[in-house]
Scaffold this motif. Structure first.
Motif, PDB file in Angstrom:
ATOM      1  N   TYR A   1      -3.825   1.281  -4.580  1.00 54.90           N
ATOM      2  CA  TYR A   1      -2.432   1.419  -5.012  1.00 54.90           C
ATOM      3  C   TYR A   1      -2.163   0.611  -6.289  1.00 54.90           C
ATOM      4  CZ  TYR A   1       2.528   2.368  -4.527  1.00 54.90           C
ATOM      5  OH  TYR A   1       3.820   2.806  -4.742  1.00 54.90           O
TER       6      TYR A   1
ATOM      7  N   LEU B   1       0.872  -1.160   0.000  1.00 54.70           N
ATOM      8  CA  LEU B   1       0.000   0.000   0.000  1.00 54.70           C
ATOM      9  C   LEU B   1       0.917   1.220   0.000  1.00 54.70           C
ATOM     10  CD1 LEU B   1       0.520   0.647   3.131  1.00 54.70           C
ATOM     11  CD2 LEU B   1      -1.614  -0.503   3.566  1.00 54.70           C
ATOM     12  N   LEU B   2       0.366   2.406   0.120  1.00 52.53           N
ATOM     13  CA  LEU B   2       1.222   3.581   0.189  1.00 52.53           C
ATOM     14  C   LEU B   2       0.626   4.602   1.144  1.00 52.53           C
ATOM     15  CD1 LEU B   2       3.881   4.762  -1.046  1.00 52.53           C
ATOM     16  CD2 LEU B   2       2.407   6.171  -2.461  1.00 52.53           C
ATOM     17  N   MET B   3       1.360   4.856   2.212  1.00 56.96           N
ATOM     18  CA  MET B   3       0.947   5.909   3.139  1.00 56.96           C
ATOM     19  C   MET B   3       1.610   7.212   2.723  1.00 56.96           C
ATOM     20  SD  MET B   3       1.009   3.744   6.704  1.00 56.96           S
ATOM     21  CE  MET B   3       2.265   2.540   6.204  1.00 56.96           C
ATOM     22  N   PRO B   4       0.999   8.335   3.095  1.00 57.73           N
ATOM     23  CA  PRO B   4       1.527   9.630   2.644  1.00 57.73           C
ATOM     24  C   PRO B   4       2.819  10.006   3.379  1.00 57.73           C
ATOM     25  CG  PRO B   4      -0.288   9.961   4.158  1.00 57.73           C
ATOM     26  CD  PRO B   4      -0.210   8.473   3.910  1.00 57.73           C
ATOM     27  N   THR B   5       3.530  10.998   2.846  1.00 62.14           N
ATOM     28  CA  THR B   5       4.752  11.460   3.518  1.00 62.14           C
ATOM     29  C   THR B   5       4.416  12.384   4.686  1.00 62.14           C
ATOM     30  OG1 THR B   5       4.973  13.362   2.033  1.00 62.14           O
ATOM     31  CG2 THR B   5       6.095  11.334   1.373  1.00 62.14           C
ATOM     32  N   ILE B   6       3.368  13.186   4.529  1.00 66.78           N
ATOM     33  CA  ILE B   6       3.023  14.162   5.571  1.00 66.78           C
ATOM     34  C   ILE B   6       1.950  13.573   6.482  1.00 66.78           C
ATOM     35  CG2 ILE B   6       2.122  16.482   6.037  1.00 66.78           C
ATOM     36  CD1 ILE B   6       4.857  16.507   4.703  1.00 66.78           C
ATOM     37  N   GLN B   7       2.206  13.645   7.780  1.00 69.18           N
ATOM     38  CA  GLN B   7       1.279  13.080   8.754  1.00 69.18           C
ATOM     39  C   GLN B   7       0.853  14.155   9.747  1.00 69.18           C
ATOM     40  OE1 GLN B   7       3.014   9.589  10.626  1.00 69.18           O
ATOM     41  NE2 GLN B   7       4.066   8.961   8.740  1.00 69.18           N
TER      42      GLN B   7
ATOM     43  N   LEU C   1       0.727   5.548  11.916  1.00 67.14           N
ATOM     44  CA  LEU C   1      -0.281   5.664  10.862  1.00 67.14           C
ATOM     45  C   LEU C   1      -0.858   4.299  10.487  1.00 67.14           C
ATOM     46  CD1 LEU C   1      -1.754   7.634   9.141  1.00 67.14           C
ATOM     47  CD2 LEU C   1       0.201   7.761   7.598  1.00 67.14           C
TER      48      LEU C   1
ATOM     49  N   GLU D   1      -1.660  16.355  -0.621  1.00 67.05           N
ATOM     50  CA  GLU D   1      -0.509  15.582  -1.089  1.00 67.05           C
ATOM     51  C   GLU D   1      -0.990  14.774  -2.279  1.00 67.05           C
ATOM     52  OE1 GLU D   1       1.842  13.748   1.998  1.00 67.05           O
ATOM     53  OE2 GLU D   1       2.617  12.220   0.643  1.00 67.05           O
TER      54      GLU D   1
ATOM     55  N   TYR E   1      -4.182  11.228   1.979  1.00 64.24           N
ATOM     56  CA  TYR E   1      -4.744   9.879   1.940  1.00 64.24           C
ATOM     57  C   TYR E   1      -3.683   8.800   1.975  1.00 64.24           C
ATOM     58  CZ  TYR E   1      -9.051  12.200   0.854  1.00 64.24           C
ATOM     59  OH  TYR E   1     -10.156  13.008   0.940  1.00 64.24           O
ATOM     60  N   SER E   2      -4.061   7.672   2.585  1.00 63.62           N
ATOM     61  CA  SER E   2      -3.304   6.439   2.416  1.00 63.62           C
ATOM     62  C   SER E   2      -3.971   5.643   1.306  1.00 63.62           C
ATOM     63  CB  SER E   2      -3.314   5.606   3.703  1.00 63.62           C
ATOM     64  OG  SER E   2      -2.566   6.255   4.702  1.00 63.62           O
ATOM     65  N   TRP E   3      -3.149   5.086   0.446  1.00 62.31           N
ATOM     66  CA  TRP E   3      -3.652   4.254  -0.656  1.00 62.31           C
ATOM     67  C   TRP E   3      -3.572   2.804  -0.215  1.00 62.31           C
ATOM     68  CZ3 TRP E   3      -5.199   6.213  -5.519  1.00 62.31           C
ATOM     69  CH2 TRP E   3      -5.088   7.605  -5.638  1.00 62.31           C
ATOM     70  N   LEU E   4      -4.720   2.186   0.020  1.00 59.93           N
ATOM     71  CA  LEU E   4      -4.753   0.781   0.420  1.00 59.93           C
ATOM     72  C   LEU E   4      -4.458  -0.100  -0.807  1.00 59.93           C
ATOM     73  CD1 LEU E   4      -7.710   0.828   2.967  1.00 59.93           C
ATOM     74  CD2 LEU E   4      -5.354   1.626   3.182  1.00 59.93           C
ATOM     75  N   PRO E   5      -4.204  -1.394  -0.596  1.00 56.36           N
ATOM     76  CA  PRO E   5      -3.699  -2.230  -1.701  1.00 56.36           C
ATOM     77  C   PRO E   5      -4.478  -2.107  -3.015  1.00 56.36           C
ATOM     78  CG  PRO E   5      -3.514  -3.444   0.345  1.00 56.36           C
ATOM     79  CD  PRO E   5      -4.208  -2.149   0.692  1.00 56.36           C
TER      80      PRO E   5
ATOM     81  N   ILE F   1       6.725   1.374   0.196  1.00 55.51           N
ATOM     82  CA  ILE F   1       8.054   1.855  -0.191  1.00 55.51           C
ATOM     83  C   ILE F   1       7.883   3.349  -0.396  1.00 55.51           C
ATOM     84  CG2 ILE F   1       9.887   1.691  -1.924  1.00 55.51           C
ATOM     85  CD1 ILE F   1       8.888  -1.209  -2.470  1.00 55.51           C
ATOM     86  N   GLN F   2       8.311   4.117   0.562  1.00 54.45           N
ATOM     87  CA  GLN F   2       7.976   5.542   0.560  1.00 54.45           C
ATOM     88  C   GLN F   2       9.159   6.365   1.079  1.00 54.45           C
ATOM     89  OE1 GLN F   2       6.612   8.121  -0.535  1.00 54.45           O
ATOM     90  NE2 GLN F   2       4.513   8.158   0.256  1.00 54.45           N
TER      91      GLN F   2
END
Lengths: 441, 441
Positions: B47, A69-75, A113, B154, B40-44, A135-136
């Protein structure tokens, strides 16, 4: 790719700001440029290597059943206040205030997160186990960033997080990552040794750093010589089975970082001890319910009781690996890339771009390679042979095909192996067959 | 992927915070979760779609000869002071102070940084043209972020920058991107119309927005009906040739955004005018020496004179595209993904996970698909048939294979097309052949 079109600004001289070999060679090979202290732009050649490393990590993570998945850089700072790490983290955390005056931060890691996401979405033990990775880019505001991508401020990390119902499940998740990391680093041509690391207040023995051996490594490490020759598990490994015996095989021998090593009272005989230099490229860690407790990540077990999820986290320094691979594989002429992560597999050198037969043969090789998915860089510049040789050795592609007018008259072209500098002569047909053998699969 | 293992938290109800259909459906399909306002977080599942979009953009960019690199997210304020945009940009720019008190910012775009890199590395007209792109997260601190990924803070953008010796070269670079964008959006199943956009103080006519037509689009657009049926150039297009005639074909017809359209004095007859709603997904722009002047990006021309490099920039809203595709392709049951960007191509529904023959056939289809590189999601949950149908329609995979005990007794399984809901009956062998026809190439 044709060299005349490629944006790869190579340097003849060593840049004065670079103190270690990987930093020097990445600058000289036109792989990166610093934009400001500890922050780099990855130019096309460097980015190709980074992407190949990412792809290997992704394949090995997916093989274990982990999901990307991909979490954002800014939290938001809120979650970090809940876990009590907002104040603890100190100045290394890049703190930001948005236009509405809210406290934000550039994520240095993602325990908070991901635990929050899982806490909101998972309810039943039936939905476990889960292992989620991303991978972020991360940011850590180092006081004194240095050594190029080895200790930058903005850096790429693979981090994942496992979620299990109980300790036994968490231990299996841990073992999966242990085995997966052995395979991951080995595929990049690295000898990576797992070494026991601190578990702090969590206790137990489920924390290992993965240390790559390299003569120019950042710190001293010590291990049993048996570990040096051990082979990582093969591609056919079944991650659903119990992996404890593989983990036991690797942890039965002594291995310690400088901080952990007892110089005066080493548990193994001196003649079995290898002293080497190492670079940390990965870290796996079981931490139980540390974050699930503070962030309320609970699920119902089979008895209908609410219990905190058991967690672990697992990191690989992705951008750092580019430096680590160079530290472990170079000579005085430049980088020596393993095939699996080389920006291109083959460099094609045209020794005389004014010679019709050289051009014709080079174009036919180049066309054959690109049509068949062979990663090839064709140095088609009008330049001295010496400059082309030096550049090609510097950027370190595993193989060089050298086409010159003299050789062609005698009916051969040359194939040079970058690692051992051995040169073979082949006729054009043989060389074409060899090129086809390097097709991406 | 097995549904029992996948982390895809779908929702039955419409979330109250979502005002537009793509936001609603992305939340309901478990594609994204908001971590804080506009982030946002991108879930599987989400993504996977994002990565497929990225891959199409990358292929089409590479086909033009553009080279991929990666610039960092955090930039020093210094370059932005040189270009005079640091103060101009206002509160939308996320400004940061690092631990040493230096002014930094989270890049909202990259003209300054790329121009600086090129200024330092390119010296001669022989090294031009160059076209450098990256796909990187940006941050714009919107006052009121909304509409999910359509107007987040973002967000992921593909931006590239062309560098040419003179206007003619810059125009060819512009045309390449014009044609490339037509192909890029078309491959994602979108109807994207280039519309003339403001060039501001630069002047000329080299600025186009690419607007996707969707009933639920954010703004009103107007165009000649001829444009609706025009076909984008094919895969065999040669980007080294002059592309002006293709660009002329597309720009000969009237097309205007709401801001540009003259309601009272439209240049074409009413019965040829299409009024529709649109979403901006791309923007291409020639700006001459605006940045190369202020940042000193000069090269020697063939007469040995130092001249400013001619530049253009070209953006695609990558994360926004996920929303735009959903806005243009959905029904009241959920998303309808085009095959090219679907998270999986096929959804396999086991109507009775307690039935041995259903399980056996489903497992054989699943095994066949995974072994042959067919993207398949297997709903192997023990759940009601109705819940499985609703979930599969919601997430919108292009095809559904439905395996139930009744059908199997009569010797058939069902193949449903998500777009038109048509159902075909096939025996097991026919279905296996169909699965193989969906192998990734």
């Amino acid at each position: 790719m044709r060299r005349t079109q490629l944006f790869m600004p190579t340097l003849k001289e060593n840049p004065s700001e670079a103190q270690i070999v990987s930093h020097r060679l990445m600058l000289r090979a036109g792989m990166i440029r610093q934009s400001t202290a500890g922050i780099y732009s990855w130019l096309p050649t460097g980015y190709r290597v980074l992407q190949k490393i990412i792809e290997i990590i992704r394949e090995e993570q997916n093989a274990t059943g982990a999901q990307e998945l991909l979490m954002p850089t800014i939290q938001s700072a809120d979650l970090w206040r809940k876990s009590k790490r907002y104040d603890d983290y100190g100045k290394e955390m890049l703190r930001i205030t948005d236009r509405h005056g809210r406290d934000m931060l550039y994520g240095p890691t993602n325990e908070e997160l991901i635990t929050d996401i899982v806490a909101n979405e998972l309810n039943s033990f039936r939905e476990l186990p889960k292992n989620l990775y991303h991978i972020q880019w991360k940011f850590r505001d180092e006081v004194r960033p240095r050594f190029g991508v080895m200790r930058g401020r903005e850096f790429l990390m693979k981090d994942n997080y496992s979620f299990d119902l109980n300790y036994e499940g968490a231990k299996h998740s841990y073992n999966k990552m242990f085995v997966s990391y052995l395979r991951t680093f080995s595929r990049m041509g690295l000898k990576a040794i797992p070494m026991a690391a601190d578990t702090g207040p969590i206790g137990g023995d489920l924390s290992h750093e993965f240390i790559v051996l390299a003569d120019t490594g950042e710190s001293e490490v010590f291990c049993d010589q048996e570990l040096i020759n051990m082979k990582p598990p093969g591609k056919d490994i079944d991650f659903t089975l119990n992996l404890q015996s593989i983990v036991d095989d690797w942890t039965q021998y002594y291995a310690a970082t400088d901080e952990k090593h007892n110089h005066d009272n080493c548990p193994i005989p001196k003649d079995e001890l290898v002293t080497a230099r190492g670079i940390e490229v990965g870290h796996i860690f079981y931490f139980g319910s540390k974050y699930s407790d503070s962030l309320g990540a609970k699920i119902q077990n089979s008895d209908g009781e609410l219990v905190s999820i058991e967690m672990g986290s697992y990191g690989i320094g992705v951008s750092r690996l580019v430096g680590a691979i160079i530290e472990s594989s170079h000579d005085d002429k430049g980088i020596i890339w393993p095939e699996s992560v080389a920006p291109w597999i083959v460099g094609l050198i045209n020794l005389n771009a004014d010679d019709m037969s050289c051009n014709e043969i080079c174009e036919s090789f180049y066309e054959l390679a690109t049509r068949n998915g062979v990663d090839i860089l064709y140095d088609d510049r009008v330049d001295r042979a010496g400059a082309k040789f030096a550049d090609m050795d510097l950027i370190g592609l595993p193989y060089q095909i050298i086409v010159g007018p003299k050789g062609l008259k005698e009916g051969f072209v040359e194939l040079k192996d970058r690692a051992d500098s051995k040169v073979e002569r082949h006729n054009v047909d043989e060389m074409s067959s060899w090129i086809l053998s390097k097709t991406r699969n």
